[in-house]
Design an enzyme around this catalytic site. Structure first.
Site, PDB file in Angstrom:
ATOM      1  N   GLU A   1      54.590  -4.626   3.897  1.00 54.77           N
ATOM      2  CA  GLU A   1      53.219  -5.115   4.030  1.00 54.77           C
ATOM      3  C   GLU A   1      52.836  -5.221   5.507  1.00 54.77           C
ATOM      4  O   GLU A   1      53.704  -5.195   6.384  1.00 54.77           O
ATOM      5  CB  GLU A   1      53.112  -6.497   3.365  1.00 54.77           C
ATOM      6  CG  GLU A   1      53.428  -6.498   1.872  1.00 54.77           C
ATOM      7  CD  GLU A   1      52.289  -5.960   1.017  1.00 54.77           C
ATOM      8  OE1 GLU A   1      51.474  -5.164   1.511  1.00 54.77           O
ATOM      9  OE2 GLU A   1      52.218  -6.345  -0.169  1.00 54.77           O
TER      10      GLU A   1
ATOM     11  N   ASP B   1      61.895   1.013  -3.447  1.00 51.46           N
ATOM     12  CA  ASP B   1      61.789  -0.438  -3.651  1.00 51.46           C
ATOM     13  C   ASP B   1      61.977  -0.828  -5.114  1.00 51.46           C
ATOM     14  O   ASP B   1      62.003   0.027  -6.009  1.00 51.46           O
ATOM     15  CB  ASP B   1      60.441  -0.951  -3.133  1.00 51.46           C
ATOM     16  CG  ASP B   1      59.257  -0.053  -3.536  1.00 51.46           C
ATOM     17  OD1 ASP B   1      59.392   0.693  -4.518  1.00 51.46           O
ATOM     18  OD2 ASP B   1      58.220  -0.109  -2.869  1.00 51.46           O
TER      19      ASP B   1
ATOM     20  N   ASP C   1      46.288  -1.558   1.765  1.00 51.14           N
ATOM     21  CA  ASP C   1      46.384  -2.269   3.046  1.00 51.14           C
ATOM     22  C   ASP C   1      47.282  -1.532   4.045  1.00 51.14           C
ATOM     23  O   ASP C   1      47.660  -2.091   5.073  1.00 51.14           O
ATOM     24  CB  ASP C   1      46.899  -3.697   2.824  1.00 51.14           C
ATOM     25  CG  ASP C   1      48.259  -3.732   2.132  1.00 51.14           C
ATOM     26  OD1 ASP C   1      48.851  -2.652   1.896  1.00 51.14           O
ATOM     27  OD2 ASP C   1      48.737  -4.841   1.826  1.00 51.14           O
TER      28      ASP C   1
ATOM     29  N   HIS D   1      50.375  -0.403   3.355  1.00 52.32           N
ATOM     30  CA  HIS D   1      51.821  -0.582   3.188  1.00 52.32           C
ATOM     31  C   HIS D   1      52.485   0.705   2.722  1.00 52.32           C
ATOM     32  O   HIS D   1      51.885   1.524   2.019  1.00 52.32           O
ATOM     33  CB  HIS D   1      52.169  -1.783   2.294  1.00 52.32           C
ATOM     34  CG  HIS D   1      51.939  -1.636   0.831  1.00 52.32           C
ATOM     35  ND1 HIS D   1      51.149  -2.502   0.109  1.00 52.32           N
ATOM     36  CD2 HIS D   1      52.416  -0.758  -0.075  1.00 52.32           C
ATOM     37  CE1 HIS D   1      51.154  -2.160  -1.163  1.00 52.32           C
ATOM     38  NE2 HIS D   1      51.918  -1.086  -1.305  1.00 52.32           N
TER      39      HIS D   1
END
Ligand code: GLP
Length: 263
Positions: free
Chosen positions: A143, A67, A136, A138
């Site tokens: 996400e 990313d 979380d 990800h």
């Protein structure tokens, strides 16, 4: 998923580096999927040491990073391009022309994403994808609620991820971009092997959900339960909430010799 519990992040990083080094030695022109964040830093340090001391050769390796932030030029110190140069690429003999990171400054973002997918295909696909995990759940910047079939695309970061990553921007939340380009969950799942690392107590809930919870887009890492060759290396703190952690330890301690991670 194979769960490898190690006493410390340092020990986990050495295992991860050995897994990667074994691939690089057996397939010198392999394609590595790489990750940013604080988690893989120890792995990059150990791979650098192996390059310097054990002749680990990256000259024919191709890399694709997961990313990049939208709006940060490559020379921005917090861009993932700069992160990779600083923490890995400049320390080993990887050919810069073979290192790929999405272009966060692309004018045509969908075009850049399609181009990135095409470049991965043209390179023969990713042999091994290294991953961290967000608090979380990800992976990359996928996400919660990300499509589990998604490919490289633009995503909007959650407030929690922006807050988690503000430490890289001198703690200034306002400096953290809102958007990124990330490989999709489907892109990650297409890698032939996946190696996820998680260290520290703040990852324990995400790891437990990913390994022992249901497969759900609410914890994108949980989709790795569907991957045929996925390993998860955790330290004690990240493993602390796993219900079956004694079982994972038992399995790892009793592997046949030929399956052991050495080197
Ligand atoms: C970042 C990255 C992920 C990384 C995760 C965890 O936002 N995009 O690839 O795995 O969050 O980061 P860290 O390793 O610093 O905890």
């Amino acid at each position: 998923m194979e769960i490898i519990i190690q006493p410390t992040p340092e020990a986990g990083s050495i295992i991860a580096a050995r897994i990667i080094a074994k691939l690089v030695r057996s397939k010198p022109d392999c394609v590595l999927g790489l990750a940013t964040g604080s988690t893989p830093l120890g792995t990059y340090r150990e791979l650098t040491r192996m390059h310097r001391e054990d002749e680990l050769d990256f000259s024919r390796v191709t890399t694709f990073n997961l990313d990049e932030y939208v709006g940060l030029p490559p020379e921005h110190p917090q861009s993932y391009r700069a992160f990779m140069a600083e923490n890995f690429f400049r320390h080993v003999n990887v050919d810069a022309r073979h290192t790929h990171i999405p272009d966060g400054m692309a004018r045509d973002v969908p075009g850049e994403c399609a181009h990135y997918e095409e470049a991965i295909r043209a390179a023969g696909g990713i042999d091994l994808q290294l991953l961290g995990i967000g608090s979380d759940g990800h992976i990359g910047f996928n996400e919660p609620t990300s499509s589990l079939a998604s490919r490289t695309r633009i995503k909007t970061l959650t407030e929690r991820t922006r807050a988690d990553n503000a430490r890289f921007f001198g703690g200034d939340l306002a400096q953290v971009p809102f958007h990124c380009i990330t490989m999709g969950v489907g892109t990650i799942m297409a890698a032939r092997e996946v190696l996820m690392l998680a260290f520290g107590a703040n990852k324990a809930d995400a790891v437990t959900g990913a390994v022992e919870g249901p497969i759900t887009a609410m914890n994108p890492a949980s989709v790795l339960q569907m991957h045929a060759v996925a390993k998860c290396v955790v330290d004690e703190a990240a493993a602390a909430k796993l219900a079956r952690r004694e079982y994972y330890r038992w399995v790892y301690a009793n592997k046949p010799d030929w399956q052991r991670i050495t080197g």
